[in-house]
Motif scaffolding. Sequence first.
Motif, PDB file in Angstrom:
ATOM      1  N   GLN A   1      15.683  -2.625  11.373  1.00 32.16           N
ATOM      2  CA  GLN A   1      14.261  -2.972  11.439  1.00 32.16           C
ATOM      3  C   GLN A   1      13.432  -1.828  12.007  1.00 32.16           C
ATOM      4  O   GLN A   1      12.366  -1.501  11.484  1.00 32.16           O
ATOM      5  CB  GLN A   1      14.093  -4.232  12.291  1.00 32.16           C
TER       6      GLN A   1
ATOM      7  N   THR B   1      10.624   0.012   9.903  1.00 33.10           N
ATOM      8  CA  THR B   1       9.269  -0.172  10.419  1.00 33.10           C
ATOM      9  C   THR B   1       8.621   1.176  10.746  1.00 33.10           C
ATOM     10  O   THR B   1       7.461   1.416  10.417  1.00 33.10           O
ATOM     11  CB  THR B   1       9.307  -1.065  11.669  1.00 33.10           C
TER      12      THR B   1
ATOM     13  N   GLU C   1       5.257   2.632   9.106  1.00 31.10           N
ATOM     14  CA  GLU C   1       4.123   2.996   9.963  1.00 31.10           C
ATOM     15  C   GLU C   1       3.697   4.442   9.728  1.00 31.10           C
ATOM     16  O   GLU C   1       2.500   4.739   9.610  1.00 31.10           O
ATOM     17  CB  GLU C   1       4.509   2.796  11.438  1.00 31.10           C
TER      18      GLU C   1
ATOM     19  N   ARG D   1      -0.248   2.179   1.653  1.00 30.64           N
ATOM     20  CA  ARG D   1      -1.510   1.451   1.659  1.00 30.64           C
ATOM     21  C   ARG D   1      -2.025   1.239   3.077  1.00 30.64           C
ATOM     22  O   ARG D   1      -1.254   0.956   4.001  1.00 30.64           O
ATOM     23  CB  ARG D   1      -1.296   0.113   0.970  1.00 30.64           C
TER      24      ARG D   1
ATOM     25  N   LEU E   1      -1.622  -2.312   5.083  1.00 32.38           N
ATOM     26  CA  LEU E   1      -0.281  -2.887   4.957  1.00 32.38           C
ATOM     27  C   LEU E   1       0.126  -3.716   6.187  1.00 32.38           C
ATOM     28  O   LEU E   1       0.037  -3.248   7.315  1.00 32.38           O
ATOM     29  CB  LEU E   1       0.727  -1.752   4.755  1.00 32.38           C
ATOM     30  N   ASP E   2       0.575  -4.925   5.934  1.00 32.81           N
ATOM     31  CA  ASP E   2       1.135  -5.753   7.006  1.00 32.81           C
ATOM     32  C   ASP E   2       2.584  -5.330   7.188  1.00 32.81           C
ATOM     33  O   ASP E   2       3.474  -5.721   6.439  1.00 32.81           O
ATOM     34  CB  ASP E   2       1.033  -7.229   6.623  1.00 32.81           C
ATOM     35  N   ILE E   3       2.816  -4.546   8.189  1.00 30.87           N
ATOM     36  CA  ILE E   3       4.131  -3.900   8.358  1.00 30.87           C
ATOM     37  C   ILE E   3       5.279  -4.916   8.444  1.00 30.87           C
ATOM     38  O   ILE E   3       6.284  -4.758   7.742  1.00 30.87           O
ATOM     39  CB  ILE E   3       4.129  -2.976   9.591  1.00 30.87           C
ATOM     40  N   PRO E   4       5.183  -5.937   9.286  1.00 28.48           N
ATOM     41  CA  PRO E   4       6.315  -6.862   9.383  1.00 28.48           C
ATOM     42  C   PRO E   4       6.639  -7.533   8.051  1.00 28.48           C
ATOM     43  O   PRO E   4       7.805  -7.680   7.692  1.00 28.48           O
ATOM     44  CB  PRO E   4       5.846  -7.893  10.410  1.00 28.48           C
ATOM     45  N   VAL E   5       5.607  -7.926   7.342  1.00 33.71           N
ATOM     46  CA  VAL E   5       5.848  -8.577   6.054  1.00 33.71           C
ATOM     47  C   VAL E   5       6.421  -7.591   5.044  1.00 33.71           C
ATOM     48  O   VAL E   5       7.380  -7.891   4.327  1.00 33.71           O
ATOM     49  CB  VAL E   5       4.548  -9.210   5.517  1.00 33.71           C
ATOM     50  N   ALA E   6       5.857  -6.418   5.030  1.00 33.19           N
ATOM     51  CA  ALA E   6       6.341  -5.408   4.094  1.00 33.19           C
ATOM     52  C   ALA E   6       7.790  -5.042   4.397  1.00 33.19           C
ATOM     53  O   ALA E   6       8.606  -4.861   3.494  1.00 33.19           O
ATOM     54  CB  ALA E   6       5.464  -4.160   4.169  1.00 33.19           C
TER      55      ALA E   6
ATOM     56  N   ARG F   1      10.165  -6.955   5.776  1.00 36.88           N
ATOM     57  CA  ARG F   1      11.069  -8.012   5.317  1.00 36.88           C
ATOM     58  C   ARG F   1      11.156  -8.046   3.804  1.00 36.88           C
ATOM     59  O   ARG F   1      12.210  -8.288   3.218  1.00 36.88           O
ATOM     60  CB  ARG F   1      10.609  -9.359   5.868  1.00 36.88           C
ATOM     61  N   PHE F   2      10.020  -7.772   3.196  1.00 36.87           N
ATOM     62  CA  PHE F   2       9.984  -7.748   1.738  1.00 36.87           C
ATOM     63  C   PHE F   2      10.922  -6.672   1.195  1.00 36.87           C
ATOM     64  O   PHE F   2      11.748  -6.935   0.307  1.00 36.87           O
ATOM     65  CB  PHE F   2       8.545  -7.494   1.289  1.00 36.87           C
TER      66      PHE F   2
ATOM     67  N   ASP G   1      14.789  -7.443   2.160  1.00 40.65           N
ATOM     68  CA  ASP G   1      15.419  -8.504   1.380  1.00 40.65           C
ATOM     69  C   ASP G   1      15.583  -8.129  -0.074  1.00 40.65           C
ATOM     70  O   ASP G   1      16.630  -8.331  -0.679  1.00 40.65           O
ATOM     71  CB  ASP G   1      14.592  -9.791   1.496  1.00 40.65           C
ATOM     72  N   SER G   2      14.522  -7.579  -0.644  1.00 39.49           N
ATOM     73  CA  SER G   2      14.568  -7.349  -2.087  1.00 39.49           C
ATOM     74  C   SER G   2      15.557  -6.245  -2.431  1.00 39.49           C
ATOM     75  O   SER G   2      16.108  -6.226  -3.532  1.00 39.49           O
ATOM     76  CB  SER G   2      13.171  -7.017  -2.619  1.00 39.49           C
TER      77      SER G   2
END
Lengths: 239, 239
Positions: free
Chosen positions: B148, B152, B156, B165, B168-173, B175-176, B179-180
């Motif tokens: 992580q 992260t 950043e 971008r 960008l929402d770092i935590p969401v990005a 995990r995205f 996972d993917s």
Amino acid sequence: MVTPKHAPARNPKEAPAQKKTATGTDRRAELLATAAEVFAELGYNATTVRKIADRAGMLAGSLYYHFDSKESMADDILSAFLTDLWEGYQRIEEAELSPRATFEGLVTESFRQMERHRPAVVIYQKEARRLSAEPRFAYLAASQQRFQKLWTRTLERGVEDGSFRAGLDIPVAYRFVRDSVWVAAIWYRPEGRKNAAEIAEQYTAMVLDGLAAQDGSGQQSRPARKPAKHGTPKPSKHG
Amino acid sequence: MVTPKHAPARNPKEAPAQKKTATGTDRRAELLATAAEVFAELGYNATTVRKIADRAGMLAGSLYYHFDSKESMADDILSAFLTDLWEGYQRIEEAELSPRATFEGLVTESFRQMERHRPAVVIYQKEARRLSAEPRFAYLAASQQRFQKLWTRTLERGVEDGSFRAGLDIPVAYRFVRDSVWVAAIWYRPEGRKNAAEIAEQYTAMVLDGLAAQDGSGQQSRPARKPAKHGTPKPSKHG
DNA sequence: GCTCTTCCCTAACAAGTGTTTGGTAGATTA
DNA sequence: TAATCTACCAAACACTTGTTAGGGAAGAGC
């Protein structure tokens, strides 16, 4: 007489017709929700009927007043989830929206169903591949095919009309979208600071427009360490 | 004397020092590979030591000449995978590349490790969450934290220097991306028509630049189908 | 009162689980 | 040749698994 175990006949034709008991809640549905939680936490095989019974405050044998088998619990949980999911998908199909709007609609509907069926989604993701081999769970494979057709058609249409990238590898893109949407069920929590619609919108933006900045300026030559910490204006901390 | 079960001391200090038997192969490693396949297919709990032994052409008890327990097999499989993975990641860290190059490097390295450790990746993805609760598998949680931080930081830095971008929402990005990338291990097959590097490149392009067409023109003049109800030519919202 | 229904408990079952113990054929070494 | 080591087998162990059978307490309806 000791023969309830009324499988509510979860075919789309007839309404569930929840039976209310004295307490005003459907005991069977309660137990199913409990079972779904445990299945999602531990996985289907690691979940014993005794653990489900424990969580429900009863003994293992008592579960068999409500259910035929452990397998039938998973069956009920998964088929209920898929029924609701396809009900939502079908509305989007019938609306005949643009590829991009269809894309957004499917994503939003998926995240919406995660709110109601979060444990079911986790179970589906972990166990569907193995379960779908058994005849009882053949509908899982059927659903997956239907899923694939729906998404593939949407992506193809988008490439055709120019809203999606020209050289897109449809099969790869399909799997990419499918997986990355559903794995979110593992970490996505409805109690979190974002609801399903917001998450879906964020996801759609990420997947369609990418993580990279789009203006041609590209990156600076020197990283140029900004003052103190990274001055991300809003999102604040990311745990 | 009947006490091999030589855990090869999988710490990075000393080389594995594979012991060769008459046939010229390390039997223990062979059995581990077999076990990993079965674990990946059926899941850890659904895998019985008898099934592993069957696949290896021996009896259940005989496995205990090579291993202390079923748990230790999973331990060996997962720690070997993570050791190799972090060896690759560390090289990328130390190279101090640009955010975008780091991103691409991490993705490529991940897909490369899938070639060697595909079953391990499947096991990791399915069981890590539950296993990491047990003391023996504490290193899974540690690895996940390190993972992580690495991702992260990369995201950043990319936002800072303008290559990613801005909003960008770092935590969401994070995990995205995490996972993917890893779910691809489920459907990605090395024997397929694409190798790890090609898949990684394709994935990087999808995630960084998005699935949508980027030229402002939007869709073609003739959509072939109806002009669509929601003719959203541009990204429009997402903000 | 009585019966019927709902919902759970007690107690067990057979099958399957991970693991241990003792033994042994065959190669390797002394 | 004798001793040792390697890699397995055969058989059992204690335990857990999903499931069943019979019973009983509490309430509803007559």
